[in-house]
Design an enzyme around this catalytic site. Structure first.
Site, mmCIF file in Angstrom:
data_model
loop_
_atom_site.group_PDB
_atom_site.id
_atom_site.type_symbol
_atom_site.label_atom_id
_atom_site.label_comp_id
_atom_site.label_asym_id
_atom_site.label_seq_id
_atom_site.Cartn_x
_atom_site.Cartn_y
_atom_site.Cartn_z
ATOM 1 N N GLU A 193 0.778 -1.116 0.018
ATOM 2 C CA GLU A 193 -0.043 0.083 0.100
ATOM 3 C C GLU A 193 0.875 1.365 0.160
ATOM 4 O O GLU A 193 1.913 1.159 0.839
ATOM 5 C CB GLU A 193 -0.841 -0.102 0.989
ATOM 6 C CG GLU A 193 -1.867 1.040 1.105
ATOM 7 C CD GLU A 193 -2.699 1.129 2.591
ATOM 8 O OE1 GLU A 193 -3.175 2.332 3.101
ATOM 9 O OE2 GLU A 193 -2.974 -0.072 2.947
ATOM 10 N N GLU B 215 -2.781 11.140 3.726
ATOM 11 C CA GLU B 215 -3.839 10.819 4.422
ATOM 12 C C GLU B 215 -3.960 11.992 5.420
ATOM 13 O O GLU B 215 -2.797 12.416 6.198
ATOM 14 C CB GLU B 215 -3.548 9.491 5.139
ATOM 15 C CG GLU B 215 -3.630 8.194 4.407
ATOM 16 C CD GLU B 215 -3.728 7.069 5.080
ATOM 17 O OE1 GLU B 215 -4.470 6.123 4.996
ATOM 18 O OE2 GLU B 215 -2.496 6.790 5.831
#
Length: 390
Positions: free
Chosen positions: A257, A262
């Protein structure tokens, strides 16, 4: 007696007259004219200049003002800003000049130099300063992983709006199709509190989030970037990639990932590591769920300040998946850090634009949506672009 009084009075009058004469002579001999007139100074008009998206600033020349006065000896100095001929940065630079006359009287004038940067080109990656493009190569746009979101129509040939067979969301945030709109040249993902809790797969959900996933997988060597403004709630605003574990076999049956950005709009935790999560780029590379014990697992990442709250304005977030062992991260066109993943990143990964809930940032006691406008509940993507070298 009368004669004595007269003599004394005459003497007093003569003495006073003499003192007045002496005082006047003394005053007249040393006095200088008082300067009550201020000098004058006049600046040029404001200067506005637009530069290319890849530039940090530009040289500006202007005529510096010279003050004047009715008496000789006036001196003009610049007390704020940059001199003519210097490189002026992006934004507004106020230039102030002061003239001071011989008596100390002052006058000032000011003007602004406003430097505006063009929007990033849709025909090349957004790099400011040093261009990392290898010699002899150029970037080609990968259309299946790019979108300008400017036709008010969601492109179902490129993107999935939710994928319940793969992921419904992290409780208490449930991915809902109705959170997505494409309008005004933007992809908008608008979070909200559910009218009533919903139970899915045994989990209870109270909030609606968003999941937009690419149908095409990205490859090693690609450069990814998006222009995004975060929502102002406790829910996330994200831009990332992940592989499909079941597409691999043997030691390639694992999860990789790549989180490019974020963040959250409201911090609802006291954890010290999370206190900048609303005003920084936060990136991670994850290696997990490996079938082979020889495959390293773990997380490596980085972060850098935005200079503003993530919800206050748009920022361009980028990452160059340069090789299986090197990923460069970019903020507003500038490289901010390089990450070496725990394990080789050489498996195809799919793009994600997701608004979700984090277990470390719990729902506020009032639900987190009260008083929030639709705009404040919306993560907005101006565009997303992917490039490969040719």
């Amino acid at each position: 007696m009368l004669k004595s009084i007269f003599s004394n009075t005459l003497a007093l009058v003569l003495l006073m007259s003499f003192m007045i004469f002496v005082t006047n002579c003394s005053s007249n001999s040393s006095a200088e004219p008082e300067d009550n007139i201020d000098p004058t100074i006049s600046c040029v008009s404001n200067i506005n200049e637009t530069i290319e998206a890849t530039e940090n600033g530009t040289e500006i020349t202007y005529t510096a003002p010279t003050g004047s006065d009715d008496q000789p000896g006036a001196v003009t100095t610049q007390i704020e800003g940059l001199a003519s001929g210097e490189i002026f940065p992006i934004g507004t630079t106020t230039n102030t000049f002061q003239v001071k006359d011989a008596a100390g009287n002052l006058a000032t004038c000011s003007f602004d130099v406003v430097i505006t940067r063009n929007a990033p080109s849709s025909s090349a990656p957004y790099f400011i300063g040093e261009d990392p493009t290898p010699p002899g190569e150029s970037w080609t746009r990968v259309e299946s992983l790019s979108d300008e979101f400017d036709d008010d129509s969601f492109d179902n040939s490129k993107w999935l709006n939710t994928d319940p067979g793969r992921w419904v969301g992290r409780p208490p945030g449930l991915f809902k199709q109705n959170t997505m709109t494409e309008a005004d040249g933007h992809l908008k993902l608008t979070a909200y509190e559910l009218a009533a809790p919903e139970v899915v797969n045994g989990n209870t959900f109270t909030h609606a989030g968003s999941y937009i996933g690419s149908k095409t997988a990205a490859q090693v060597g690609y450069y990814f970037e998006c222009k995004m403004k975060a929502n102002k709630t406790f829910m996330s605003s994200t831009f990332w990639l992940i592989n499909h574990r079941n597409e691999g076999s043997g030691c390639d049956r694992r999860v990789t990932e790549l989180d490019i950005q974020e963040c959250v709009g409201q911090i609802n935790t006291s954890a010290s590591w999370a206190q900048q999560f609303d005003e920084a780029i936060h990136s991670n590379t994850h290696s997990r769920q490996a079938d082979c014990t020889s495959t390293p697992t773990g997380t490596e990442g980085g972060n850098a300040p935005l200079g503003t709250k993530a919800w206050a304005e748009y920022h361009v977030y980028g990452a160059w998946w340069k090789s299986a062992t090197e990923i460069e991260f970019y903020l507003d066109g500038k490289k901010v850090y390089t990450v070496t993943p725990k394990a080789n990143f050489d498996l195809p990964m799919y793009m994600r634009m997701v608004v979700e809930t984090y277990d470390w940032n719990p729902v506020p006691s009032d639900g987190g949506m009260i008083g929030r406008t639709e705009e404040e509940r919306t993560t907005s993507y101006d565009w997303v672009r992917t490039w490969e070298l040719k």
